[in-house]
Scaffold this motif. Structure first.
Motif, PDB file in Angstrom:
ATOM      1  N   ALA A  36       0.829  -1.205   0.000  1.00  0.00           N
ATOM      2  CA  ALA A  36       0.000   0.000   0.000  1.00  0.00           C
ATOM      3  C   ALA A  36       0.862   1.252   0.000  1.00  0.00           C
ATOM      4  O   ALA A  36       0.628   2.186  -0.775  1.00  0.00           O
ATOM      5  CB  ALA A  36      -0.936  -0.012   1.209  1.00  0.00           C
TER       6      ALA A  36
ATOM      7  N   TYR B 123       0.907   4.493  -2.675  1.00  0.00           N
ATOM      8  CA  TYR B 123       0.336   5.763  -2.235  1.00  0.00           C
ATOM      9  C   TYR B 123       1.358   6.846  -1.894  1.00  0.00           C
ATOM     10  O   TYR B 123       1.045   8.032  -1.940  1.00  0.00           O
ATOM     11  CB  TYR B 123      -0.562   5.533  -1.024  1.00  0.00           C
TER      12      TYR B 123
ATOM     13  N   TRP C 262     -10.813   4.916  -2.540  1.00  0.00           N
ATOM     14  CA  TRP C 262      -9.530   4.280  -2.263  1.00  0.00           C
ATOM     15  C   TRP C 262      -9.488   3.851  -0.796  1.00  0.00           C
ATOM     16  O   TRP C 262     -10.282   4.287   0.026  1.00  0.00           O
ATOM     17  CB  TRP C 262      -8.380   5.246  -2.538  1.00  0.00           C
TER      18      TRP C 262
ATOM     19  N   VAL D 137      -7.229   0.859   2.106  1.00  0.00           N
ATOM     20  CA  VAL D 137      -6.262  -0.200   2.350  1.00  0.00           C
ATOM     21  C   VAL D 137      -7.019  -1.511   2.487  1.00  0.00           C
ATOM     22  O   VAL D 137      -8.012  -1.597   3.215  1.00  0.00           O
ATOM     23  CB  VAL D 137      -5.438   0.069   3.622  1.00  0.00           C
TER      24      VAL D 137
ATOM     25  N   THR E 102      -6.028  -3.739  -7.009  1.00  0.00           N
ATOM     26  CA  THR E 102      -5.634  -4.114  -5.658  1.00  0.00           C
ATOM     27  C   THR E 102      -4.431  -5.053  -5.738  1.00  0.00           C
ATOM     28  O   THR E 102      -3.825  -5.204  -6.793  1.00  0.00           O
ATOM     29  CB  THR E 102      -6.802  -4.767  -4.895  1.00  0.00           C
TER      30      THR E 102
ATOM     31  N   THR F 186      -2.350  -3.712   1.744  1.00  0.00           N
ATOM     32  CA  THR F 186      -2.290  -3.622   0.292  1.00  0.00           C
ATOM     33  C   THR F 186      -3.240  -2.530  -0.198  1.00  0.00           C
ATOM     34  O   THR F 186      -4.203  -2.180   0.479  1.00  0.00           O
ATOM     35  CB  THR F 186      -2.664  -4.967  -0.357  1.00  0.00           C
ATOM     36  N   PRO F 187      -3.005  -1.993  -1.380  1.00  0.00           N
ATOM     37  CA  PRO F 187      -3.844  -0.903  -1.878  1.00  0.00           C
ATOM     38  C   PRO F 187      -5.162  -1.390  -2.456  1.00  0.00           C
ATOM     39  O   PRO F 187      -5.274  -2.537  -2.911  1.00  0.00           O
ATOM     40  CB  PRO F 187      -2.970  -0.277  -2.967  1.00  0.00           C
TER      41      PRO F 187
ATOM     42  N   ASP G 283     -11.260   1.396   4.210  1.00  0.00           N
ATOM     43  CA  ASP G 283     -10.526   0.134   4.327  1.00  0.00           C
ATOM     44  C   ASP G 283     -11.479  -1.057   4.247  1.00  0.00           C
ATOM     45  O   ASP G 283     -12.670  -0.962   4.580  1.00  0.00           O
ATOM     46  CB  ASP G 283      -9.753   0.083   5.630  1.00  0.00           C
TER      47      ASP G 283
END
Length: 323
Positions: A58, A62, A85, A87, A262, A283-284, A320
């Motif tokens: 992540a 970012y 967006w 996490v 992701t 993780t994004p 999230d």
């Protein structure tokens, strides 16, 4: 109690403890034979384009560099102008197969798969791909086949590069992601001259899955703070931008496509993953398009970590999820 009896008793206790671990954790989380149910609500999108950047942390996506520049300018623009967006919190073991099963099938992997090197399907399971009208996927031969293997009928199509292409000692593994992007472009180009394929692509419940292994491979070989890893992120950002433009153009900008980017897991500073360090589990998640809320500016957010300020995203609502 004499010593032999004491030793035997100790061994029996340890055997019971060992068996109990297998009984508790090596049991499939799936229940078979249930009646399928479908919602009567209209779907917010006709099709999904899913990008999974394998091994992408992540913070690596970012964060900004010393000049205040993002390594993924296109996705950064999506966050501030188009979509949502956050996490995605993964769970141990932070490996590719269980991560993808969680993302695509919606459950934590049957742990007995670890005994088979995360390669086989120890139990049959349903997935988003199986429930789609058609799914087309491109990427690693280690990931794609397991979702086609359990699919009913002939509607999950896989396009994999050769296993030998996955060289963790390669000088630069961005070629794995370039292969995916190029083949997706060729696919849509050929669809314009193929009536059967063109018709299939305009059905509802269509999924396109792009598995991007280059970042993970470069992370193992060169570490996440290397120029190779960061350069691969830029390459993925450029590729995502091109594919989004290609898909929107193909469908005449009908507004019925949802895009999700992701990752299955992150990676430690020394280039490994599998455990529960935040660098592996954070993780994004970036989503935009049909059915996705537009960016929301906020004055405060309920997160205890310091990432928002580090990423300069404190004014954009972070949402999230558990992977």
């Amino acid at each position: 109690m004499n010593m032999p009896i004491f030793i035997v008793a100790g061994l029996l206790v340890h055997c019971v403890f060992l068996i109990s671990i297998f009984d508790i954790y090596f049991t499939s989380p799936l229940v078979h034979g249930m009646t399928p149910h479908q919602t009567t609500l209209p779907p917010p999108a006709r099709r999904l384009v899913l990008f999974v950047a394998d091994g992408l942390r992540a913070d690596s996506l970012y964060e900004l560099d010393n000049n205040g520049t993002s390594m993924a300018p296109y996705l950064r623009n999506v966050i501030t102008s188009k979509g949502s967006w956050g996490v995605s919190h993964t769970r141990v073991p932070t490996e590719s197969r269980p991560g993808h099963v969680a993302l695509i099938a919606g459950f934590y992997e049957d742990v007995s798969a670890v005994a088979r090197g995360w390669k086989e399907n120890p139990v049959e399971f349903d997935s988003l791909f199986n429930e789609s009208k058609y799914t087309w996927s491109w990427g690693s031969p280690d990931i794609l086949p397991m979702f086609a293997k359990g699919a009913s009928g002939d509607h999950v199509y896989t396009h994999c590069y050769k296993a030998g292409s996955e060289d963790f000692g390669a000088e630069d593994a961005t070629v794995l992601d370039t292969w995916v992007f190029d083949h997706v472009k060729d696919f849509f180009s050929s669809a314009r001259n193929n009536e059967t394929l063109f018709s299939k692509l305009h059905e509802q419940k269509i999924v396109f899955f792009l598995h991007l292994l280059g970042i993970d491979t470069n992370g193992h070989a060169h570490r996440p703070h290397s120029s190779e890893y960061k350069g691969n992120i830029r390459k993925v950002d450029e590729g995502v931008k091109e594919i989004v433009s290609l898909v929107e153009d193909f469908y005449g900008n009908d507004g019925d496509t949802v895009f999700v980017l992701t990752s299955d897991h992150g990676m430690t500073d020394w280039g490994s993953h599998g455990a529960g360090h935040p660098s592996e589990t954070l993780t994004p998640l970036v989503a935009w398009g049909a059915g996705i809320q537009s960016p929301q500016q906020v004055s405060s957010q309920q997160f205890e970590d310091s990432f928002l300020k580090e990423w300069k995203l404190e004014t954009w609502k972070r949402q999230d999820v558990n992977q």
